[in-house]
Design an enzyme around this catalytic site. Structure first.
Site, PDB file in Angstrom:
ATOM      1  N   ARG A  47       0.852  -1.189   0.000  1.00  0.00           N
ATOM      2  CA  ARG A  47       0.000   0.000   0.000  1.00  0.00           C
ATOM      3  C   ARG A  47       0.889   1.241   0.000  1.00  0.00           C
ATOM      4  NH1 ARG A  47       2.664   1.690   3.471  1.00  0.00           N
ATOM      5  NH2 ARG A  47       1.260   3.444   3.729  1.00  0.00           N
ATOM      6  N   GLY A  48       0.276   2.363  -0.343  1.00  0.00           N
ATOM      7  CA  GLY A  48       1.005   3.606  -0.491  1.00  0.00           C
ATOM      8  C   GLY A  48       1.029   4.003  -1.955  1.00  0.00           C
ATOM      9  N   ALA A  49       0.602   5.236  -2.242  1.00  0.00           N
ATOM     10  CA  ALA A  49       0.343   5.649  -3.621  1.00  0.00           C
ATOM     11  C   ALA A  49       1.495   5.367  -4.593  1.00  0.00           C
ATOM     12  CB  ALA A  49      -0.051   7.130  -3.657  1.00  0.00           C
ATOM     13  N   ARG A  90      -7.907  -0.237  -6.013  1.00  0.00           N
ATOM     14  CA  ARG A  90      -7.888   0.859  -5.052  1.00  0.00           C
ATOM     15  C   ARG A  90      -8.266   2.139  -5.805  1.00  0.00           C
ATOM     16  NH1 ARG A  90      -4.782   0.274  -0.526  1.00  0.00           N
ATOM     17  NH2 ARG A  90      -6.141   1.922   0.243  1.00  0.00           N
ATOM     18  N   GLN A 197      -1.082   1.796  10.247  1.00  0.00           N
ATOM     19  CA  GLN A 197       0.125   1.921   9.419  1.00  0.00           C
ATOM     20  C   GLN A 197       1.222   2.729  10.113  1.00  0.00           C
ATOM     21  OE1 GLN A 197      -3.019   2.511   8.376  1.00  0.00           O
ATOM     22  NE2 GLN A 197      -3.304   1.998   6.221  1.00  0.00           N
ATOM     23  N   ASP A 238      -2.690  10.422  -1.689  1.00  0.00           N
ATOM     24  CA  ASP A 238      -3.054   9.384  -2.652  1.00  0.00           C
ATOM     25  C   ASP A 238      -3.571   9.984  -3.950  1.00  0.00           C
ATOM     26  OD1 ASP A 238      -3.119   6.400  -1.407  1.00  0.00           O
ATOM     27  OD2 ASP A 238      -3.368   7.923   0.139  1.00  0.00           O
ATOM     28  N   ASN A 248      -6.173  11.661   1.100  1.00  0.00           N
ATOM     29  CA  ASN A 248      -5.136  10.900   1.790  1.00  0.00           C
ATOM     30  C   ASN A 248      -5.804  10.039   2.870  1.00  0.00           C
ATOM     31  OD1 ASN A 248      -2.236  10.384   2.044  1.00  0.00           O
ATOM     32  ND2 ASN A 248      -2.412  11.315   4.073  1.00  0.00           N
TER      33      ASN A 248
END
Length: 353
Positions: A47-49, A90, A197, A238, A248
């Site tokens: 995960r994470g843009a 996503r 997270q 994001d 975000n």
């Protein structure tokens, strides 16, 4: 300096460090198909843009090894199908769509020359996307470092480091750059509920990197700011819309409101690939609604009765008037964002990245 690699290419296998297991276990998922990568994205194993864009690009490289296509046209159909699946995993994170679009453009440009050429073009584009993100993180860190005072107490939310980028991170890249510069900073790490997270990933990363940090409850931000113990807030993004609205991790908007009330700068650090000029305002951003079990049974621990109704939006949107500046690889952007964001995107396009 310790480095943390969230993915590895192992021949025709994409290995993904399973972030659901951190910090207690470092387990790798071996993905051989785009569908397996898609499930890793949906389940938050990765995960994470920025890394989602990199992973999506690499997922498309897995199409050709198992393809039954006898010509480039057939392979392109399989690539388009895999791309559509990846985009749906996503919907708030724009980097996935951005990256798969780039790979598909590269594939189409080589389709006239044969399947081998299409496969090579896909591989090269995926490598380029990761390389560019690594360089972008370095630049974001350098530009953002100029905004961090000596001895600053920095509050951050979610995870924005090496686990979710191709380099040193976005917001965490700013933090790391300031630490490397000897500014003696200290980081307040939000837990970032409901998936934690911050507690599981950011605190773990900063510890490995030797950055002084203290984990705090999400609800502690207001009192920390009121007592003068926060000098700035820096988060990732994001998606950033054309007017400068920032989508975000849920909880970001609340931090921005608190920062404005307490006269604390609120900075966003993100690569230009996160800017979505096709979406005019934050009101148009699709907000992913995740499973209620993440709230009622976080980390597989029941905290509510099984039948308790729960709403679980994964993101919120911070309006542009609450954002002090947006740090990109092309510099620090300030209001009016409608023009400065467009200029930054134009710079990227002129440089061919």
């Amino acid at each position: 300096m310790t480095t943390i690699a969230p993915i590895e290419r192992r021949g025709d296998v994409l290995a993904i460090l399973d972030q659901r297991r951190l910090p207690h276990e470092e387990r790798w998922l071996e993905c051989r198909t785009p569908a397996e990568v898609g499930e890793a994205i949906r389940s938050l194993a990765v995960r994470g843009a920025p890394i989602l864009g990199i992973v999506a690009a690499n997922a498309l490289t897995l199409v050709a090894p198992s393809s039954r296509a006898s010509n480039p046209s057939g392979l392109m159909e399989e690539l388009e199908e895999a791309a559509a699946m990846l985009r749906a995993t996503r919907p708030t994170a724009v980097n996935i769509s951005w990256a798969v679009h780039r790979v598909l453009v590269a594939a189409r440009s080589s389709a006239a020359f044969g399947i081998g050429e299409v496969r090579a073009a896909i591989e090269l584009e995926a490598i380029a996307i990761e390389r560019e993100d690594r360089a972008a993180c370095d630049a974001i860190g350098a530009f953002g470092n100029e905004l961090v005072p000596e001895g600053a107490n920095v509050l951050t939310h979610c995870n924005t480091g090496m686990l979710c980028t191709g380099g040193i991170g976005t917001a965490q890249g700013v933090i790391l750059a300031a630490h490397r510069a000897g500014k003696r900073i200290h980081v307040w790490v939000d837990e970032t509920r409901p998936v934690w997270q911050g507690a599981r990933l950011t605190a773990w990363e900063l510890g490995r990197l030797g950055v002084p940090r203290t984990l705090v409850a999400d609800g502690a931000a207001a009192s920390l700011m009121r007592s003068g113990r926060v000098d700035l807030v820096v988060t990732g993004a994001d998606r950033i819309t054309a007017d400068g609205s920032v989508a975000n991790k849920i909880g970001t908007y609340g931090l921005a409101v608190l920062a404005r009330h307490h006269d604390v700068p609120f900075f966003v650090a993100a690569p230009v690939s996160t800017i979505d000029l096709e979406t005019a305002t934050g009101a148009e951003v699709p907000i992913e609604e995740r499973a209620p079990q993440e709230l009622t049974t976080p980390l597989d621990t029941p905290v509510a009765e099984p039948d308790t109704p729960a709403a679980n939006p994964a993101f919120d949107v911070t309006p542009p008037d609450l954002v002090s500046a947006i740090v990109t690889e092309h510099g620090v952007l300030r209001r009016p964002y409608a023009s400065t964001l467009r200029e930054a995107v134009g710079m990227r396009e002129r440089r061919g990245a």
